[in-house]
Write a protein that holds these residues in place. Sequence first.
Motif, PDB file in Angstrom:
ATOM      1  N   LEU A   3      38.443  47.490  31.486  1.00 60.92           N
ATOM      2  CA  LEU A   3      37.807  46.227  31.885  1.00 60.92           C
ATOM      3  C   LEU A   3      36.793  46.441  32.999  1.00 60.92           C
ATOM      4  CD1 LEU A   3      41.011  43.975  31.956  1.00 60.92           C
ATOM      5  CD2 LEU A   3      39.240  44.002  30.191  1.00 60.92           C
ATOM      6  N   LEU A   4      35.641  45.786  32.843  1.00 60.20           N
ATOM      7  CA  LEU A   4      34.651  45.761  33.916  1.00 60.20           C
ATOM      8  C   LEU A   4      34.732  44.379  34.576  1.00 60.20           C
ATOM      9  CD1 LEU A   4      32.238  46.815  35.529  1.00 60.20           C
ATOM     10  CD2 LEU A   4      30.742  46.036  33.682  1.00 60.20           C
ATOM     11  N   PHE A   5      35.435  44.325  35.724  1.00 59.29           N
ATOM     12  CA  PHE A   5      35.554  43.064  36.452  1.00 59.29           C
ATOM     13  C   PHE A   5      34.275  42.850  37.271  1.00 59.29           C
ATOM     14  CE2 PHE A   5      40.028  44.504  36.118  1.00 59.29           C
ATOM     15  CZ  PHE A   5      40.604  43.373  35.568  1.00 59.29           C
ATOM     16  N   LEU A  31      36.781  48.969  36.452  1.00 63.23           N
ATOM     17  CA  LEU A  31      35.858  49.063  37.584  1.00 63.23           C
ATOM     18  C   LEU A  31      35.649  47.634  38.062  1.00 63.23           C
ATOM     19  CD1 LEU A  31      33.761  50.598  39.358  1.00 63.23           C
ATOM     20  CD2 LEU A  31      32.072  50.063  37.590  1.00 63.23           C
ATOM     21  N   VAL A  32      35.681  47.431  39.375  1.00 63.21           N
ATOM     22  CA  VAL A  32      35.317  46.117  39.909  1.00 63.21           C
ATOM     23  C   VAL A  32      33.895  46.229  40.447  1.00 63.21           C
ATOM     24  CG1 VAL A  32      35.852  44.290  41.563  1.00 63.21           C
ATOM     25  CG2 VAL A  32      37.715  45.599  40.515  1.00 63.21           C
ATOM     26  N   GLY A  33      32.986  45.436  39.883  1.00 63.73           N
ATOM     27  CA  GLY A  33      31.595  45.417  40.347  1.00 63.73           C
ATOM     28  C   GLY A  33      31.391  44.205  41.229  1.00 63.73           C
ATOM     29  N   LEU A  34      30.956  44.434  42.487  1.00 64.89           N
ATOM     30  CA  LEU A  34      30.723  43.316  43.418  1.00 64.89           C
ATOM     31  C   LEU A  34      29.223  43.103  43.583  1.00 64.89           C
ATOM     32  CD1 LEU A  34      33.308  44.183  46.250  1.00 64.89           C
ATOM     33  CD2 LEU A  34      33.634  42.732  44.236  1.00 64.89           C
ATOM     34  N   ASP A  37      28.636  43.453  49.561  1.00 68.88           N
ATOM     35  CA  ASP A  37      29.670  44.260  50.217  1.00 68.88           C
ATOM     36  C   ASP A  37      30.478  43.387  51.173  1.00 68.88           C
ATOM     37  OD1 ASP A  37      31.131  46.450  50.831  1.00 68.88           O
ATOM     38  OD2 ASP A  37      29.528  47.576  51.811  1.00 68.88           O
ATOM     39  N   GLY A  38      31.684  43.841  51.511  1.00 61.93           N
ATOM     40  CA  GLY A  38      32.489  43.091  52.471  1.00 61.93           C
ATOM     41  C   GLY A  38      33.917  43.586  52.491  1.00 61.93           C
ATOM     42  N   ASP A  39      34.792  42.845  53.196  1.00 61.32           N
ATOM     43  CA  ASP A  39      36.170  43.309  53.372  1.00 61.32           C
ATOM     44  C   ASP A  39      36.933  43.369  52.045  1.00 61.32           C
ATOM     45  OD1 ASP A  39      36.261  40.281  53.598  1.00 61.32           O
ATOM     46  OD2 ASP A  39      38.389  40.754  53.500  1.00 61.32           O
ATOM     47  N   PHE A  40      36.470  42.610  51.028  1.00 65.17           N
ATOM     48  CA  PHE A  40      37.145  42.652  49.726  1.00 65.17           C
ATOM     49  C   PHE A  40      37.042  44.054  49.108  1.00 65.17           C
ATOM     50  CE2 PHE A  40      36.948  41.284  45.037  1.00 65.17           C
ATOM     51  CZ  PHE A  40      38.314  41.362  44.887  1.00 65.17           C
ATOM     52  N   ARG A  41      35.879  44.704  49.308  1.00 62.38           N
ATOM     53  CA  ARG A  41      35.726  46.072  48.794  1.00 62.38           C
ATOM     54  C   ARG A  41      36.780  46.985  49.421  1.00 62.38           C
ATOM     55  NH1 ARG A  41      33.761  50.298  51.145  1.00 62.38           N
ATOM     56  NH2 ARG A  41      32.513  49.141  52.640  1.00 62.38           N
ATOM     57  N   ARG A  47      43.904  49.650  47.573  1.00 59.36           N
ATOM     58  CA  ARG A  47      44.816  49.630  46.411  1.00 59.36           C
ATOM     59  C   ARG A  47      44.432  50.690  45.367  1.00 59.36           C
ATOM     60  NH1 ARG A  47      47.285  44.212  44.777  1.00 59.36           N
ATOM     61  NH2 ARG A  47      47.577  43.214  46.792  1.00 59.36           N
ATOM     62  N   LYS A  48      43.446  51.516  45.704  1.00 57.78           N
ATOM     63  CA  LYS A  48      42.975  52.574  44.800  1.00 57.78           C
ATOM     64  C   LYS A  48      42.403  52.010  43.493  1.00 57.78           C
ATOM     65  CE  LYS A  48      45.568  56.286  46.859  1.00 57.78           C
ATOM     66  NZ  LYS A  48      45.111  55.826  48.154  1.00 57.78           N
ATOM     67  N   ILE A  49      41.711  50.886  43.609  1.00 54.86           N
ATOM     68  CA  ILE A  49      41.033  50.284  42.459  1.00 54.86           C
ATOM     69  C   ILE A  49      39.554  50.687  42.542  1.00 54.86           C
ATOM     70  CG2 ILE A  49      40.364  48.106  41.358  1.00 54.86           C
ATOM     71  CD1 ILE A  49      42.908  46.894  42.759  1.00 54.86           C
ATOM     72  N   PRO A  50      39.010  51.312  41.473  1.00 59.83           N
ATOM     73  CA  PRO A  50      37.601  51.722  41.520  1.00 59.83           C
ATOM     74  C   PRO A  50      36.693  50.511  41.749  1.00 59.83           C
ATOM     75  CG  PRO A  50      38.699  52.629  39.589  1.00 59.83           C
ATOM     76  CD  PRO A  50      39.657  51.663  40.209  1.00 59.83           C
ATOM     77  N   VAL A  51      35.771  50.636  42.692  1.00 56.65           N
ATOM     78  CA  VAL A  51      34.902  49.508  43.025  1.00 56.65           C
ATOM     79  C   VAL A  51      33.495  50.019  43.320  1.00 56.65           C
ATOM     80  CG1 VAL A  51      35.782  49.550  45.418  1.00 56.65           C
ATOM     81  CG2 VAL A  51      34.573  47.545  44.637  1.00 56.65           C
TER      82      VAL A  51
END
Length: 387
Positions: A3-5, A31-34, A37-41, A47-51
């Motif tokens: 999934l590409l979030f 992959l989480v695409g933001l 940038d910010g504290d969410f990254r 949590r070792k989630i690719p971002v």
Amino acid sequence: MKLLFLDQTGKSGGAELCLLDIATAYQNSCLVGLFEDGDFRQRLEQRKIPVQVLAEKAIAVRKSSGAIAGLLSLGQLLPLIHRVAGLSREYDAIYGNTQKALVVGAIASTLSRRPLIYHLHDILSPAHFSRANRRIAVWMANQARLVIANSKASRAAFIEAGGNPALVEVVYNGFEPEAYAVEVETNELRSSLGLTGRFIVGHFSRLSPWKGQHVLIEALQYCDETVSAVFVGDALFGEQAYVQQLQQQVQQLGLRDRVKFLGFREDVIPLMKLCDVVAHTSIAAEPFGRVIVESMLCGRPTIAAASGAAVELIDPGVTGWLTQSGDAKALAGAIESCRKFPTEAAQIAAFAQQQACQNFQLTQTNAQIHQHLQNRLSPVNYVEKAN
Ligand code: UDP
């Protein structure tokens, strides 16, 4: 499932905290695409989630923006859409978690021919979004293979705005009840905040006019002198004028000694446990209201404004209290009844805690989402449904 979030913000609001838990279940294949940038990254990285931060600049369009602002932003969106379309070819689906993520994800999904999933965390009503924004959101969401609504209230508003009912599944936010069951020594925290001996009403939301912090400040004047209000949360999306308005209101009502603003905090659980009551005061329909469930999980008596999903989360007199949105006197009445009848309030809070533990388990939420994704993404099911 790969999934590409996509999420438009780098700040940790309710939609982002919900995504954090969902993406954890796919951390080896997502992959989480933001878009900023910010504290969410940082939270995702912890949590070792690719971002990846995909945009150079935050997108200028706001919830209240009209069609022209939307069109003007297209120029800014094109490189981002191109990037998302390219990335998405490596994934089974694009999963938009916010409205701007939906817009970018929908166009990218047409280019890359990858299915689109939309997690709807908003009430698409005039109180929250301009007409142009509602129309764009519904048009784009109707291109999705699946729309996950975070409550029955958001589902109803989506359909009312023209959304296709056949696409929508309601899945509530999930929580890990064990994290809230911990014993916390609150005396020290109380004294460090200068709140010893006070009856504390906590409010845990970003500072924003529709979250209605002003209603609790107004209610304080109708409460006993021993009642203090503690506001946890910051103006995450530039609502500085409202912050000033709240400070002036406190000053004008002579409540400086009874109100504390703590800003954004990560230690929400100990702070909630410190409170005698948690109040939720949204003056527009609440799409879900994580803080309502969190307060119940902490075993605190919970009073919420009766609109949107709050009425799905609280059974009045059984698991909490509901008062009419914007009605400061009714809110004060509910606070006072918790103060005067603490045994009854504690009994309701204990039952609410038990119910919340059963009904809002993260494991259930993740299983439901996975099942819906499998159903809607499987080519066999999709072809059958289309026929
Ligand atoms: N929250 C937080 N720190 C704060 C204030 C709030 O971590 O200072 C969290 C809160 O615990 C909740 C989320 O932010 O999990 C807010 O979600 P909710 O659904 O209540 O509101 P939203 O911001 O999505 O409108």
